[in-house]
Scaffold this active site. Structure first.
Site: not given
Ligand code: UT7
Length: 310
Positions: A112, A235, A265
């Site tokens: 990215c 970004h 993204n």
């Molecule tokens: O360009 C560079 C590429 N990468 C990025 O920019 C990604 C950077 N990271 C992020 O944007 C965030 O980490 C995410 C948006 C991917 C996730 O947000 P988070 O605040 O880090 O949440 P998390 O991964 O800790 O997940 C929270 C909950 C989990 O459930 P439990 O364990 O709390 O029950 C996940 O399983 O949300 C769940 N979850 C979803 N729920 C519904 C993860 N993905 C999804 C989804 N829909 N698509």
């Protein structure tokens, strides 16, 4: 005289994939995606619309916008992690297709952050009088490396391309400072096997810290203070990460680029796609100080400060 942007272009596939459509296929919801990422929909390229097709369209627009002869381009840099094939490079394909017969060509792999790496490289070649014009493209077809069964990643990404022609600009304008960085020890958090794999939490923490720091560093290196920044293009990875960098620079919401809700993204393409929209819609004006900042797989990061205008 500094190198600066003298022409811009972009290409987005026509096909729109909404959060509501994803809700039907995966255990997710529009509510979760919007609140956690800021994404409402993304563009997805058709099977026959390759990375090189999007790159070529964006490049043609940028060349027309700059009003230059493609034969005057000395170097083509294409930032992508989703090339049509490992080689020949996308940049060689573009070189032939746009008739840039005198240009050297190479692809850049910095995920990215690729467009930032390209811009900084272009600046060196222009300011050292090696090349008159450099074409920098950020392009991705992430849909082809997305695991559509994995809700952790399938909701985040989109396809598209953005391009810029760089050349010398008038005194005081152009790229004033930049910073590039990498930390290979974080490679395990974001990589491709067959599909893209990500440890979202770790990347999130890194991004919030690094985006703010890099933005502040380039402002300082340019001999400016944050009150002098007119516009921020982060970004477009997650609205919460983008908001953290905006708040660190104490900018009002209307001074930050936001296209993530429409395109998701798009990795290396996100900054140049946003730039095109901000310029076209009048949010960036001649003489404005613009800060661009990105992060991505590698892990990598990069930022620059520029004064907009030719
Ligand atoms: O360009 C560079 C590429 N990468 C990025 O920019 C990604 C950077 N990271 C992020 O944007 C965030 O980490 C995410 C948006 C991917 C996730 O947000 P988070 O605040 O880090 O949440 P998390 O991964 O800790 O997940 C929270 C909950 C989990 O459930 P439990 O364990 O709390 O029950 C996940 O399983 O949300 C769940 N979850 C979803 N729920 C519904 C993860 N993905 C999804 C989804 N829909 N698509």
């Amino acid at each position: 005289m500094n190198a600066g942007i003298i022409g811009i272009g972009r290409c987005l596939p026509d096909k729109i994939l909404t959060n509501f459509e994803l809700e039907q296929r995966l255990d997710t919801s529009d509510e979760w995606i919007r609140t956690m990422t800021g994404i409402e929909q993304r563009r997805i390229a058709e099977d026959e619309q390759n990375t090189s097709h999007m790159a070529r369209e964006a490049a043609r627009q940028a060349i027309a916008d700059a009003g230059i002869d493609p034969a005057e381009i000395g170097l083509i840099l294409v930032a992508t992690v989703t090339p049509d094939q490992p080689f020949p490079s996308i940049s060689c394909m573009i070189q032939q297709e746009i008739g840039a017969v005198n240009a050297a060509a190479m692809d850049i792999s910095a995920a990215c952050t690729g467009f930032m790496y390209g811009m900084a490289t272009a600046k060196q070649f222009i300011e050292s009088d090696v090349y008159k014009y450099v074409l920098v493209i950020g392009v991705e077809k992430l849909s082809k490396i997305t695991d559509w069964e994995d809700r952790n990643t399938a909701v985040l990404f989109g396809d598209g391309a953005g391009a810029a022609i760089l050349g010398k600009v008038s005194e005081g304008r152009g790229i004033l400072s930049f910073e590039l960085g990498a930390d290979g020890s974080g490679g395990k958090h974001l990589y491709q096997e067959e599909f893209l794999v990500m440890n979202g939490r770790e990347v999130f923490k890194f991004a919030v810290r690094q985006m703010g720091e890099s933005a502040e560093n380039v402002i300082k290196k340019a001999g400016l203070v944050k009150e002098e920044v007119d516009f921020l293009i982060p970004h477009q990875a997650n609205i919460r990460i983008m908001e953290a960098s905006r708040q660190r620079l104490e900018l009002p919401v209307e001074k930050m680029s936001k296209t993530i809700h429409k395109y998701g993204n798009t990795s290396a393409a996100s900054i140049p796609i946003s730039l095109v929209e901000d310029v076209e819609e009048g949010r960036i004006k001649d003489g404005d100080v613009v800060v661009m900042v990105g992060f991505g797989g590698g892990l990598t990061w990069g930022a620059l400060a520029m004064r907009w205008g030719k």
